[in-house]
Design an enzyme around this catalytic site. Structure first.
Site, PDB file in Angstrom:
ATOM      1  CG  ASN A 154     -51.422  34.051  66.692  1.00 29.28           C
ATOM      2  OD1 ASN A 154     -50.683  33.852  65.724  1.00 29.28           O
ATOM      3  ND2 ASN A 154     -52.578  34.691  66.595  1.00 29.28           N
TER       4      ASN A 154
ATOM      5  NE  ARG B 234     -48.198  43.323  60.727  1.00 30.11           N
ATOM      6  CZ  ARG B 234     -47.802  44.554  60.489  1.00 30.11           C
ATOM      7  NH1 ARG B 234     -47.640  44.956  59.253  1.00 30.11           N
ATOM      8  NH2 ARG B 234     -47.584  45.394  61.472  1.00 30.11           N
TER       9      ARG B 234
ATOM     10  N   PRO C 128     -48.996  49.401  62.929  1.00 31.47           N
ATOM     11  CG  PRO C 128     -49.388  51.371  64.135  1.00 31.47           C
ATOM     12  CD  PRO C 128     -50.082  50.283  63.366  1.00 31.47           C
ATOM     13  CB  VAL C 129     -43.960  47.727  65.257  1.00 31.69           C
ATOM     14  CG1 VAL C 129     -44.594  46.511  64.603  1.00 31.69           C
ATOM     15  CG2 VAL C 129     -42.981  48.403  64.305  1.00 31.69           C
ATOM     16  CG  ASP C 130     -46.830  53.072  67.642  1.00 30.45           C
ATOM     17  OD1 ASP C 130     -47.375  52.062  67.145  1.00 30.45           O
ATOM     18  OD2 ASP C 130     -47.443  53.879  68.361  1.00 30.45           O
TER      19      ASP C 130
ATOM     20  CB  ILE D 297     -58.665  44.539  67.028  1.00 29.31           C
ATOM     21  CG1 ILE D 297     -59.423  44.030  68.258  1.00 29.31           C
ATOM     22  CG2 ILE D 297     -57.149  44.369  67.193  1.00 29.31           C
ATOM     23  CD1 ILE D 297     -58.957  44.555  69.576  1.00 29.31           C
TER      24      ILE D 297
ATOM     25  NE  ARG E  72     -49.299  34.088  57.189  1.00 28.91           N
ATOM     26  CZ  ARG E  72     -49.541  35.305  57.642  1.00 28.91           C
ATOM     27  NH1 ARG E  72     -50.256  36.123  56.937  1.00 28.91           N
ATOM     28  NH2 ARG E  72     -49.046  35.702  58.786  1.00 28.91           N
TER      29      ARG E  72
HETATM   30  N1  EPU Z   1     -50.883  48.609  67.384  1.00 29.20           N
HETATM   31  C1  EPU Z   1     -50.334  49.858  67.333  1.00 29.20           C
HETATM   32  N2  EPU Z   1     -49.006  49.996  67.663  1.00 29.20           N
HETATM   33  C2  EPU Z   1     -48.228  48.938  68.016  1.00 29.20           C
HETATM   34  C3  EPU Z   1     -48.809  47.670  68.079  1.00 29.20           C
HETATM   35  C4  EPU Z   1     -50.143  47.525  67.747  1.00 29.20           C
HETATM   36  O1  EPU Z   1     -50.997  50.830  67.005  1.00 29.20           O
HETATM   37  O2  EPU Z   1     -47.039  49.139  68.292  1.00 29.20           O
HETATM   38  C5  EPU Z   1     -52.312  48.425  67.049  1.00 29.20           C
HETATM   39  C6  EPU Z   1     -52.535  47.534  65.825  1.00 29.20           C
HETATM   40  O3  EPU Z   1     -52.412  48.253  64.630  1.00 29.20           O
HETATM   41  C7  EPU Z   1     -53.933  47.020  66.075  1.00 29.20           C
HETATM   42  C8  EPU Z   1     -53.995  46.895  67.601  1.00 29.20           C
HETATM   43  O4  EPU Z   1     -52.929  47.708  68.085  1.00 29.20           O
HETATM   44  O5  EPU Z   1     -54.859  47.952  65.645  1.00 29.20           O
HETATM   45  C9  EPU Z   1     -53.810  45.506  68.161  1.00 29.20           C
HETATM   46  O6  EPU Z   1     -52.772  44.852  67.507  1.00 29.20           O
HETATM   47  P1  EPU Z   1     -51.813  43.796  68.193  1.00 29.20           P
HETATM   48  O7  EPU Z   1     -50.458  44.390  68.316  1.00 29.20           O
HETATM   49  O8  EPU Z   1     -52.439  43.242  69.417  1.00 29.20           O
HETATM   50  O9  EPU Z   1     -51.760  42.667  67.081  1.00 29.20           O
HETATM   51  P2  EPU Z   1     -50.533  41.759  66.761  1.00 29.20           P
HETATM   52  O10 EPU Z   1     -49.784  41.515  68.012  1.00 29.20           O
HETATM   53  O11 EPU Z   1     -49.795  42.290  65.582  1.00 29.20           O
HETATM   54  C10 EPU Z   1     -51.658  39.465  67.277  1.00 29.20           C
HETATM   55  C11 EPU Z   1     -51.944  38.206  66.523  1.00 29.20           C
HETATM   56  C12 EPU Z   1     -53.040  38.483  65.496  1.00 29.20           C
HETATM   57  C13 EPU Z   1     -54.282  38.956  66.248  1.00 29.20           C
HETATM   58  C14 EPU Z   1     -53.946  40.192  67.086  1.00 29.20           C
HETATM   59  C15 EPU Z   1     -55.097  40.678  67.944  1.00 29.20           C
HETATM   60  C16 EPU Z   1     -49.822  37.046  66.589  1.00 29.20           C
HETATM   61  C17 EPU Z   1     -48.631  36.544  65.867  1.00 29.20           C
HETATM   62  N3  EPU Z   1     -50.717  37.746  65.872  1.00 29.20           N
HETATM   63  O12 EPU Z   1     -51.228  40.417  66.312  1.00 29.20           O
HETATM   64  O13 EPU Z   1     -53.311  37.255  64.847  1.00 29.20           O
HETATM   65  O14 EPU Z   1     -55.294  39.282  65.331  1.00 29.20           O
HETATM   66  O15 EPU Z   1     -52.828  39.892  67.960  1.00 29.20           O
HETATM   67  O16 EPU Z   1     -55.526  39.679  68.800  1.00 29.20           O
HETATM   68  O17 EPU Z   1     -49.988  36.793  67.778  1.00 29.20           O
HETATM   69  C18 EPU Z   1     -54.105  35.870  63.117  1.00 29.20           C
HETATM   70  O18 EPU Z   1     -53.698  34.895  63.768  1.00 29.20           O
HETATM   71  O19 EPU Z   1     -54.846  35.747  62.108  1.00 29.20           O
HETATM   72  C19 EPU Z   1     -53.713  37.216  63.535  1.00 29.20           C
HETATM   73  C20 EPU Z   1     -53.800  38.270  62.725  1.00 29.20           C
END
Ligand code: EPU
Length: 417
Positions: free
Chosen positions: A23, A93, A123-125, A327, A397
């Site tokens: 990550n 993703r 989501p990615v909002d 989370i 992965r």
């Molecule tokens: N969220 C939103 N809107 C957004 C972005 C996130 O509602 O625009 C929500 C997500 O749905 C979730 C929470 O915020 O409920 C936190 O999500 P986050 O965005 O932090 O997760 P991520 O960036 O998509 C990264 C890691 C994940 C790890 C999470 C939490 C990477 C590539 N992925 O995901 O890693 O679980 O942070 O620490 O860095 C894994 O390695 O197995 C993995 C899933």
């Protein structure tokens, strides 16, 4: 489809080397888009997500080379095709991480909108809102995010919730914006810090990474750099839990204990002895671990990426544990598979009550996502008889050579099919 076959019941003994962090590597590879010069990234783990990212960047027109194992050189001299197609985003993703860099460097991007996934809606909002606050125009057309901006402008962005890749995307975009960007309620994860250090080595001006306020002063352009990716704290944690469950004594070389406080604390609570010196962590355990409650939350609290592994530990622990996931809304898929191995787990909403069983029994189980697969492998290491973990492409992965590293520690594990 490949499977892992595990013969349970052997303690773990010996030493293994921890790989570079997935990550951290993924956003750092995406950061190569931000400069026309060469970015040389070292300590890159050999993983499917890394290969997918390299394929994605190559298809955009970057020149990607692997001069030695673990080293990747990337040159975004020209970006002919600022596109992340559906086929790639659906398998990974983290491909969303090219959005910010592409808009910042090329003034445009076309990135497939990720759908829901096995662990939640995701989501990615916040990525979108942040880029809009920096002046990007974003539309959704036929499942794609189409983003345009002549030059991004610095902005003050307060993130509604802590998002790791959201923070990374906006931080990367802000490096080339005009003026200063302040990200509030930013993610404090060590991988965000690693990315910021790489960007600063490329000439970015980022301060505050690791705290919840990150300030980025935009510059005209970034330059090439050489950067070594930090060790993977989740791989480290996964091996530590394996030894806490199976018993024995293992040494993890090239690991960092300073970014694993919450996990080490829980392992000590479970009865393991842990010491760290000279870039290595040693764990010794014997007998059944004690049950430990865990509640996931953003760093520095207990990581969601270790929740499944601790559920496996609790499944064989002495006592009852409450596991709470805050989370992701659907990250308990492994509970159902553990139950097939004899675990006593009751899931209610975002909590699971795990009553430790004296034994688990080997079974055919199916991995649903990366960390769920790790959880099933750990359960297999202590189960009576043979466990077959199906769909291990999820494991590939995020874990570099998991079965050879576990074999080196004395586990009976092999790949088949
Ligand atoms: N969220 C939103 N809107 C957004 C972005 C996130 O509602 O625009 C929500 C997500 O749905 C979730 C929470 O915020 O409920 C936190 O999500 P986050 O965005 O932090 O997760 P991520 O960036 O998509 C990264 C890691 C994940 C790890 C999470 C939490 C990477 C590539 N992925 O995901 O890693 O679980 O942070 O620490 O860095 C894994 O390695 O197995 C993995 C899933």
């Amino acid at each position: 489809m490949e499977k892992l076959i595990i013969e349970g019941g052997r303690p773990l003994e010996g030493a293994v080397h921890i790989s570079g962090a997935k990550n951290a590597a993924l956003p750092i590879l995406a950061a190569s888009i931000l400069t026309a010069e060469t970015l040389c990234v070292q300590n890159v783990p050999r993983l499917r997500d890394v290969a997918t990212t390299c394929a994605l960047l190559t298809q955009m027109g970057l020149w990607v080379r692997q001069p030695a194992a673990g080293t990747i050189e990337l040159s975004a001299h020209a970006i002919a095709n600022p596109l992340a197609p559906y086929d790639m985003v659906k398998t990974m993703r983290a491909a969303i991480l090219v959005l910010g860099p592409l808009v910042a460097r090329c003034g445009q991007a076309r990135v497939s909108l990720p759908g829901g996934c096995a662990i939640g809606l995701r989501p990615v909002d916040l990525h979108i809102k942040g880029l809009q606050a920096m002046g990007a125009e974003i539309e959704i057309e036929h499942g794609y995010l189409i983003a345009r901006a002549k030059r991004l402008r610095g902005a003050r962005i307060v993130l509604d919730l802590v998002t790791v890749t959201g923070t990374e995307n906006l931080m990367m975009a802000a490096t080339l914006a005009e003026g200063t960007t302040v990200l509030e309620n930013a993610a404090r994860e060590p991988e965000v810090v690693d990315l910021a250090q790489c960007l600063n080595a490329m000439g970015a001006r980022i301060a505050g990474a690791g705290s919840d306020v990150i300030t980025i002063e935009g510059v005209e352009c970034l330059r090439g750099a050489r950067y070594r990716v930090m060790p993977d704290r989740i791989e480290t944690g996964t091996f530590l839990v394996a030894a806490a469950m199976a018993g024995g004594k293992i040494k993890l070389e090239g690991a960092r204990d300073d970014i694993l406080d919450a996990v080490l604390e829980k392992l000590r609570e479970s009865g393991a002895s842990i010491s760290a010196a000279n870039g290595a962590i040693t764990l010794e355990a014997s007998g059944r671990p004690r049950a430990v409650n865990v509640r996931t939350a953003p760093y520095p609290a207990f990581p969601t990426d270790m929740q499944a592994q601790f559920m496996a530990l609790n499944a064989i622990a002495d006592g009852t544990a409450l596991v709470t996931e805050t989370i992701f809304e659907n990250r308990f898929m492994h509970a159902q598979e553990l139950k097939r191995m004899g675990a006593d787990i009751e899931v209610e909403g975002n909590s699971a009550i795990v009553r430790g069983s004296a034994h688990l029994d080997g079974a055919m189980v199916m991995a649903t996502d990366l960390r769920a697969s790790a959880c099933l492998v750990l359960a297999g290491l202590v189960a009576r008889g043979e466990t077959v973990v199906d769909r291990i492409y999820h494991l590939d992965r995020g874990y570099e050579q998991l079965e050879s590293k576990l074999s080196a520690l004395g586990a009976r594990i092999r790949r088949a099919g």
